[in-house]
Design an enzyme around this catalytic site. Structure first.
Site, PDB file in Angstrom:
ATOM      1  N   TRP A 199      37.956  41.477  50.396  1.00 57.28           N
ATOM      2  CA  TRP A 199      38.560  40.329  49.694  1.00 57.28           C
ATOM      3  C   TRP A 199      37.536  39.319  49.187  1.00 57.28           C
ATOM      4  O   TRP A 199      37.799  38.122  49.156  1.00 57.28           O
ATOM      5  CB  TRP A 199      39.593  39.640  50.585  1.00 57.28           C
ATOM      6  CG  TRP A 199      40.657  40.565  51.049  1.00 57.28           C
ATOM      7  CD1 TRP A 199      41.784  40.932  50.383  1.00 57.28           C
ATOM      8  CD2 TRP A 199      40.688  41.281  52.285  1.00 57.28           C
ATOM      9  NE1 TRP A 199      42.526  41.827  51.117  1.00 57.28           N
ATOM     10  CE2 TRP A 199      41.874  42.062  52.306  1.00 57.28           C
ATOM     11  CE3 TRP A 199      39.840  41.344  53.390  1.00 57.28           C
ATOM     12  CZ2 TRP A 199      42.219  42.882  53.369  1.00 57.28           C
ATOM     13  CZ3 TRP A 199      40.188  42.162  54.446  1.00 57.28           C
ATOM     14  CH2 TRP A 199      41.366  42.914  54.429  1.00 57.28           C
ATOM     15  N   HIS A 200      36.374  39.819  48.771  1.00 57.75           N
ATOM     16  CA  HIS A 200      35.356  38.939  48.203  1.00 57.75           C
ATOM     17  C   HIS A 200      35.391  39.021  46.676  1.00 57.75           C
ATOM     18  O   HIS A 200      34.365  39.115  46.022  1.00 57.75           O
ATOM     19  CB  HIS A 200      33.976  39.306  48.745  1.00 57.75           C
ATOM     20  CG  HIS A 200      33.817  38.968  50.190  1.00 57.75           C
ATOM     21  ND1 HIS A 200      32.655  39.232  50.890  1.00 57.75           N
ATOM     22  CD2 HIS A 200      34.666  38.385  51.081  1.00 57.75           C
ATOM     23  CE1 HIS A 200      32.801  38.834  52.151  1.00 57.75           C
ATOM     24  NE2 HIS A 200      34.010  38.316  52.279  1.00 57.75           N
ATOM     25  N   TYR A 201      36.595  38.975  46.129  1.00 56.46           N
ATOM     26  CA  TYR A 201      36.768  39.044  44.684  1.00 56.46           C
ATOM     27  C   TYR A 201      36.076  37.850  44.014  1.00 56.46           C
ATOM     28  O   TYR A 201      36.124  36.730  44.506  1.00 56.46           O
ATOM     29  CB  TYR A 201      38.256  38.983  44.302  1.00 56.46           C
ATOM     30  CG  TYR A 201      39.177  39.883  45.074  1.00 56.46           C
ATOM     31  CD1 TYR A 201      38.819  41.180  45.425  1.00 56.46           C
ATOM     32  CD2 TYR A 201      40.443  39.439  45.452  1.00 56.46           C
ATOM     33  CE1 TYR A 201      39.682  42.004  46.124  1.00 56.46           C
ATOM     34  CE2 TYR A 201      41.327  40.251  46.143  1.00 56.46           C
ATOM     35  CZ  TYR A 201      40.940  41.529  46.481  1.00 56.46           C
ATOM     36  OH  TYR A 201      41.807  42.332  47.176  1.00 56.46           O
ATOM     37  N   HIS A 202      35.488  38.092  42.857  1.00 51.76           N
ATOM     38  CA  HIS A 202      34.918  37.007  42.067  1.00 51.76           C
ATOM     39  C   HIS A 202      34.875  37.428  40.600  1.00 51.76           C
ATOM     40  O   HIS A 202      35.013  38.599  40.273  1.00 51.76           O
ATOM     41  CB  HIS A 202      33.527  36.612  42.575  1.00 51.76           C
ATOM     42  CG  HIS A 202      32.572  37.758  42.747  1.00 51.76           C
ATOM     43  ND1 HIS A 202      32.615  38.607  43.828  1.00 51.76           N
ATOM     44  CD2 HIS A 202      31.549  38.207  41.970  1.00 51.76           C
ATOM     45  CE1 HIS A 202      31.651  39.519  43.734  1.00 51.76           C
ATOM     46  NE2 HIS A 202      31.002  39.298  42.596  1.00 51.76           N
TER      47      HIS A 202
END
Length: 472
Positions: free
Chosen positions: A406-409
């Site tokens: 969940w380290h979306y960017h």
């Protein structure tokens, strides 16, 4: 960010205090972002003092710490918020009573007379108005439209004070989606969904990225106490080594979720949008219920790629804000990302061969890596179809067992969608301040930097207003 993630902050120290330190999110990251280093160093501790605590290191986390050091991921940097090559223990957002602290706790530091918090309010559109200026029409954000818990629509408007802004902080998925739904984005995409174009910008939703993560399951002699990420090994190859454990304390837990290794809480994102189907989800459920409880009597060692070079995009599925947009991260599309994943798996293999881990495993002498790869492939952690060579080809293992952490960017990059002050290009009175503006995910957990950004930009905006009031 998932509820069970711990905080591993990434400090950005001034040059005088960084001698001999290699920090992934220090001078170069700050300089690239155009941030004021002094204010950054004030903003991190402001957040930490309110929500971050030192963990009591769980046995599984201690084993990883010792295994990392024995495997050569050194030096040991102890308890630290700094991003240093080697092995360290980071902070946690869980206090001694087990209560999880979040960004909501930071509201307590605000002036209550200036705050009005609405719960169960879902913004579905930014209200944009045309204003004449310089002989041409220029869109300006004047407020937002939102729904309450009963589905009734309301609007909230900015005051007429100079410098008032609508600030969007909906994350790497929500922020570009909201801009698109409000008529800011690629002309063709908005036309296909009959969204009235307010401002054309082909970059909205582009450059989406996510740090791919793969894990190795390790059976233990006895049920393992639950632990979340506390220990981390930071390698100079751009790979982080972390761990979690203890998701099978009860007969129901294995049929409920697998913690961060669970398709129910986000791992469907590893499937390209056009390949996702209801049949796949139903097949996953059937397979999961056939797993014996013992499958998860142990823990996971994780490897995560820092700064992936593979990128994708976000597009609207429809015009309902409650519908997830269609997102593709294109995991391992770039060969360098795949090479780093293989390096990470090989590092985990070295850790598992250390005395610390051999003494913990069920057979007392450690497992052959092929056995652990087989267990990990069958752990049912995502919906990707598996291949027969998953245990002989580490490249294929990486592709088939990739999960999100969940380290979306991306999606609203600085210089493309927003400027250096996080103002949306081409729109007055509108800013985006969150991970969607980042080109890379800072440190081992971006939660630290994203929360720091909120404090940092809040202070910057207040200083701008005070400067205008003083006529500076």
């Amino acid at each position: 960010m998932p509820a069970q993630m711990s905080w591993v902050a990434e400090h950005v120290s001034t040059p005088a205090s960084t001698a001999g330190r290699n920090q992934a999110s220090s001078p170069s990251f700050v300089q690239q972002a155009g941030w004021d280093a002094e204010l950054v160093n004030q903003s991190y501790p402001w957040v930490e003092e309110r929500i971050v605590h030192w963990p009591k290191v769980a046995p599984w986390q201690a084993a990883l710490r010792d295994g990392l050091l024995e495997a050569g991921v050194s030096p040991y940097n102890g308890y630290s918020y700094d991003h240093l090559y080697g092995t360290k223990v980071g902070g946690t957002i869980f206090d001694d009573t087990g209560r999880r602290h979040t960004a909501a706790d930071l509201l307590a530091a605000g002036n209550a007379s200036n705050l009005r918090v609405l719960l169960h309010a879902t913004v579905d559109k930014i209200v944009l108005a045309r204003k004449h200026g310089g002989g041409r029409k220029q869109p300006r954000a004047t407020g937002v439209r939102f729904r309450d818990e009963n589905g009734a629509h309301h609007q909230a408007f900015l005051t007429r004070k100079r410098g008032s802004d609508v600030i969007v902080s909906a994350g790497a998925i929500g922020s570009p989606q909201l801009l698109l739904l409000s008529g800011i984005g690629p002309r063709g995409q908005l036309s296909r969904h009959n969204v009235s174009l307010v401002h054309a910008n082909e970059h909205v939703g582009e450059g989406m990225s996510d740090n791919p993560m793969n894990s190795i399951f390790v059976p233990m002699k006895s049920p393992t106490k639950q632990s979340l990420i506390e220990t981390v090994g930071i390698t100079d190859a751009g790979v982080f080594i972390e761990a979690s454990s203890g998701f099978s304390q009860s007969d129901d837990s294995i049929h409920c979720h697998h913690g961060i290794m669970s398709a129910e809480i986000g791992q469907i994102s590893t499937i390209p949008p056009k390949q996702r189907s209801l049949d796949q989800i139903q097949e996953y459920v059937r397979n999961k219920h056939s797993l014996p409880k013992e499958v998860f009597d142990g823990g996971f060692i994780l490897e995560k790629i820092d700064g992936p070079l593979s990128t994708g995009s976000l597009v609207l599925a429809d015009t309902d804000v409650d519908s997830n947009p269609s997102v593709s991260f294109n995991y391992f599309q770039h060969p360098q990302d795949l090479r780093r994943c293989v390096y990470g798996i090989q590092t985990i293999e070295r850790i598992l061969k250390t005395n610390h881990f051999a003494n913990l495993t069920a057979n007392g002498a450690g497992y052959p890596m092929e056995t652990l790869l087989n267990l990990s492939v069958s752990a049912n952690i995502n919906l990707i179809p598996k291949h027969t060579d998953d245990t002989t080809s580490l490249e294929q293992f990486c592709r088939d067992t990739v999960t999100t952490i969940w380290h979306y960017h991306g999606g609203c990059h600085v210089g493309k969608v927003v400027d250096r002050h996080y103002r949306v290009i081409g729109i007055s009175g509108l800013r985006v301040i969150d991970g969607s503006t980042l080109f890379s995910s800072p440190g081992t957990n971006p939660q630290a930097t994203v929360l720091m950004m909120g404090r940092y930009m809040g202070v910057k905006i207040l200083r701008e207003r005070l400067g205008r009031a003083a006529g500076v």
